[in-house]
Design a protein around this motif. Structure first.
Motif, PDB file in Angstrom:
ATOM      1  N   LEU A 210      12.579  49.849   7.987  1.00 40.64           N
ATOM      2  CA  LEU A 210      13.301  48.994   9.298  1.00 40.64           C
ATOM      3  C   LEU A 210      12.694  50.176  10.308  1.00 40.64           C
ATOM      4  O   LEU A 210      12.592  49.128  11.024  1.00 40.64           O
ATOM      5  CB  LEU A 210      14.735  50.182   9.061  1.00 40.64           C
ATOM      6  CG  LEU A 210      15.697  49.669   8.108  1.00 40.64           C
ATOM      7  CD1 LEU A 210      17.343  50.246   8.383  1.00 40.64           C
ATOM      8  CD2 LEU A 210      16.037  48.391   8.740  1.00 40.64           C
ATOM      9  N   CYS A 362      21.345  48.031  11.582  1.00 39.45           N
ATOM     10  CA  CYS A 362      22.001  47.716  10.132  1.00 39.45           C
ATOM     11  C   CYS A 362      23.726  47.198  10.756  1.00 39.45           C
ATOM     12  O   CYS A 362      24.880  46.859  10.126  1.00 39.45           O
ATOM     13  CB  CYS A 362      22.209  48.137   9.475  1.00 39.45           C
ATOM     14  SG  CYS A 362      20.112  48.230   8.565  1.00 39.45           S
ATOM     15  N   ALA A 376      17.238  46.018   1.812  1.00 41.47           N
ATOM     16  CA  ALA A 376      16.362  46.589   3.299  1.00 41.47           C
ATOM     17  C   ALA A 376      16.120  47.582   2.874  1.00 41.47           C
ATOM     18  O   ALA A 376      14.372  48.014   3.330  1.00 41.47           O
ATOM     19  CB  ALA A 376      17.729  48.098   3.806  1.00 41.47           C
ATOM     20  N   ARG A 387      15.265  41.628   8.251  1.00 42.94           N
ATOM     21  CA  ARG A 387      15.049  43.059   8.603  1.00 42.94           C
ATOM     22  C   ARG A 387      14.217  42.683  10.005  1.00 42.94           C
ATOM     23  O   ARG A 387      14.973  43.278  11.014  1.00 42.94           O
ATOM     24  CB  ARG A 387      13.811  43.894   7.647  1.00 42.94           C
ATOM     25  CG  ARG A 387      14.807  44.360   6.530  1.00 42.94           C
ATOM     26  CD  ARG A 387      13.675  45.600   6.031  1.00 42.94           C
ATOM     27  NE  ARG A 387      12.528  45.478   5.712  1.00 42.94           N
ATOM     28  CZ  ARG A 387      12.688  45.260   4.758  1.00 42.94           C
ATOM     29  NH1 ARG A 387      13.087  44.856   3.289  1.00 42.94           N
ATOM     30  NH2 ARG A 387      11.026  44.737   4.364  1.00 42.94           N
TER      31      ARG A 387
END
Length: 416
Positions: A210, A362, A376, A387
């Motif tokens: 992320l 998210c 993810a 992402r």
């Protein structure tokens, strides 16, 4: 074998038969002669809203020993670890059993202390009808029937709703501290594995991916990328290590049971007749952990508060409520001063990176692409593109533009 209950839209877990529900309801209302006369089963959430569990709503009519017809509705939360594609990641965190421990043992004890010692009738959580460990299932009250609702995760919380949440959170923390004082060791061992801990790094691929996606999303930004691109690359490399440091209790820290995953979707409000909030309950206790209550505050502030709310001021408000609750509960231990607690809060500042830069993207997801833990952590380019898209939305770009200078001034983007 009894047939599973089926309707047009939903197949309930196979163990959820009429006989099973009647048996559990008899035990809950303490009436061995209770007869289930009518039963309706529907999905508790829309498809895709839960990746680890299934929510089922059961509405029933029954007749007790007094022969009076009654109606009740409950939610059944069932976890299917054997069918979860990321069970290998989640199982070491103990989430499949922790929430059952919370609903069966801890939450009823906290509620009893609040009612008996403080004479506060307000609910702290949804009442538990049954915990079935063999089937990793919990049956609890459907709070929507009492007009509890979840706030808008995109709009986030204004001052009134934030303060109501912090007041109840302070009560939750204080009561857990008193329970620990009265029953030493009750939180030992079972409550030490939140997202970051010394036992497992299952979430590492997700956290790193992320932050890397954030860095990639900024490459076309001539203002932000030159300032923060390289720093974000280093943050991705060290995010697990730095967050684990945050979770390590310091000497003389004030520790309580923390919710562990406190954001808008895990909070339900109730309004009075004037439409203003008069109570709040918490749901989803899979990541509850014995640690500094500052981690709940950092997580809550960076995921759930509207931008005009001052975090330092919110800490002061929370601390006032915490001290008030501890004193009313006759807590015998040391109560931290505001200065001491502000220091404890600041020492957990790096949690803001995890909450505000990783998980928040998210939480704000509204796209058509399904988002899951599996996606993810995936190394595939198409999943990386999903992402990256999380950070390209207007709302996330606005938040990133605001957050990054704040985090940079705090030194959170530097080597630590």
């Amino acid at each position: 074998m009894p047939e599973p209950i089926v309707n047009e839209f939903h197949v309930a877990p196979i163990f959820l038969t009429r006989d099973y529900i009647e048996q559990k309801l008899r035990a809950y209302v303490k009436d061995a002669k209770l007869q289930l006369t009518e039963l309706q089963v529907t999905p508790g959430t829309a498809n895709g809203e839960n990746f680890v569990s299934v929510m089922t709503r059961i509405t029933m009519k029954y007749r007790g020993k007094d022969l009076v017809n009654q109606k009740a509705t409950f939610l059944v939360k069932t976890t299917f670890a054997d069918k979860d594609p990321v069970a290998h990641l989640l199982e070491p965190y103990g989430i499949y059993v922790r929430e059952m421990d919370m609903y069966e043992e801890i939450l009823p004890k906290l509620s009893a202390i609040i009612k008996q010692d403080l004479h506060d009738p307000r609910k702290l959580f949804a009442g538990t009808m049954n915990v079935d460990r063999e089937r990793t299932s919990i049956i609890f009250e459907d709070m929507s029937l009492e007009k509890y609702f979840v706030a808008d995760r995109i709009k986030q919380l204004d001052r009134e709703h934030a303060e109501m949440t912090l007041e109840k959170l302070a009560l939750f923390h204080a009561t857990s501290k008193v329970l620990s004082e009265r029953q030493p060791g009750i939180f030992k061992d079972k409550y030490e594995r939140c997202f970051f801990n010394k036992h497992t790094r299952g979430y590492q691929p997700m956290m790193e991916n992320l932050i890397k996606a954030l860095e990639i999303s900024l490459r076309d930004d001539e203002e932000l990328y030159p300032r923060y691109g390289e720093k974000l690359k280093r943050v991705a490399e060290h995010i697990m290590e730095y967050c684990e440091r945050v979770m390590e209790p310091k000497k003389d820290d004030f520790l309580t049971l923390c919710h562990g995953d406190l954001w808008t979707t895990n909070i339900m409000f109730h309004n009075n007749d004037e439409g203003r909030p008069d109570n709040v309950i918490f749901i989803d206790f899979q990541f509850s952990v014995w640690n500094s209550p500052a981690i709940d505050l950092q997580y809550f502030f960076w995921t759930s508060l509207q931008e005009d709310l001052c975090h330092t001021e919110m800490v002061q408000f929370y601390h006032t409520k915490l001290v008030h609750a501890l004193k009313n509960l006759n807590f015998k231990g040391h109560i931290p001063s505001l200065f001491e607690f502000q220091q404890q809060f600041q020492a957990r500042s790096f949690y803001a990176i995890f909450a505000g830069l990783a998980f928040l993207a998210c939480m704000m997801h509204v796209g058509k692409e399904e988002l899951s833990i599996q996606r993810a952590i995936s190394p595939l380019k198409e999943d990386e593109a999903v992402r990256v898209s999380l950070y390209k939305t207007k709302i996330m770009r606005q938040k990133i533009k605001r957050f990054l200078p704040i985090f940079d001034r705090m030194g959170l983007l530097d080597d630590m």
